[in-house]
Scaffold this motif. Sequence first.
Motif, PDB file in Angstrom:
ATOM      1  N   LEU A  55      -2.964  36.830  20.979  1.00  0.00           N
ATOM      2  CA  LEU A  55      -2.391  36.125  19.950  1.00  0.00           C
ATOM      3  C   LEU A  55      -2.276  34.487  19.460  1.00  0.00           C
ATOM      4  CD1 LEU A  55       0.643  37.302  21.822  1.00  0.00           C
ATOM      5  CD2 LEU A  55      -0.006  37.990  19.951  1.00  0.00           C
ATOM      6  N   CYS A 114       4.052  41.588  19.174  1.00  0.00           N
ATOM      7  CA  CYS A 114       5.053  41.005  19.756  1.00  0.00           C
ATOM      8  C   CYS A 114       5.928  40.184  18.510  1.00  0.00           C
ATOM      9  CB  CYS A 114       3.481  40.134  19.637  1.00  0.00           C
ATOM     10  SG  CYS A 114       4.556  38.168  20.593  1.00  0.00           S
ATOM     11  N   ALA A 134       0.264  41.012  17.570  1.00  0.00           N
ATOM     12  CA  ALA A 134       0.975  40.089  16.645  1.00  0.00           C
ATOM     13  C   ALA A 134       2.006  40.811  16.417  1.00  0.00           C
ATOM     14  CB  ALA A 134      -0.339  39.755  15.581  1.00  0.00           C
ATOM     15  N   GLU A 151       2.418  32.378  19.437  1.00  0.00           N
ATOM     16  CA  GLU A 151       3.109  33.476  18.785  1.00  0.00           C
ATOM     17  C   GLU A 151       3.004  33.193  20.687  1.00  0.00           C
ATOM     18  OE1 GLU A 151       1.109  35.853  15.254  1.00  0.00           O
ATOM     19  OE2 GLU A 151      -0.380  35.626  16.961  1.00  0.00           O
TER      20      GLU A 151
END
Length: 203
Positions: free
Chosen positions: A115, A179, A176, A119
């Motif tokens: 990340l 997340c 990503a 993030e």
Amino acid sequence: MARITIFPLSGAVLYPRLQLPLHIFEPRYRAMISDALARDRRIGMIQPQRPAEGAPLYTIGCLGRIDEVEALDDGRFNIILEGESRFRVLKELEVGTPFRQVEAEMIADREDEVLAPIERASFEREARRFADRQGYSVDWEQVSRLDDMALINGVSQIAPFDPASKQALLEAPGLAARCETLVQLMQFFGRSSDGDEDGATLQ
């Protein structure tokens, strides 16, 4: 392509490099474990689209290897399943076994994805809010030491979301994206627990 014996279990999602403890008691799944132990120790965890006998399956699951097994005297098993690779179901096979099998292709996930710092910071901030709202006790110092993959996939696997939301996390195309989906779900379910509609689902 691979032939995979599957364990369709609503709400149970496995990720590569993570472990899932399971208690096996139904006769057909006891037969499934015995068969897997006699072959390559591998079974695929996948969610049914609804909790009904023979229900259609979601497309994406995760292949796991039986890492630890405790065979009980009455035929039940306690196992620890270690995630190896996500897979995509191509078709369900017609079989004579009591457990279901599919033809699937493995999904090659990037193991080196990380990340961006912003993030990671955004995720940890939202996770703290969510944990506080839910009344969870979390060792944040230990959390901070986890690598991005272990953190995001670990929270995705144990998060108290509904099966469709957990499936959305599993199907995310990368770390990503997973997340981002996880942050959205924590915000959504956090608001629900603060007095919005009960049983809300993010589709």
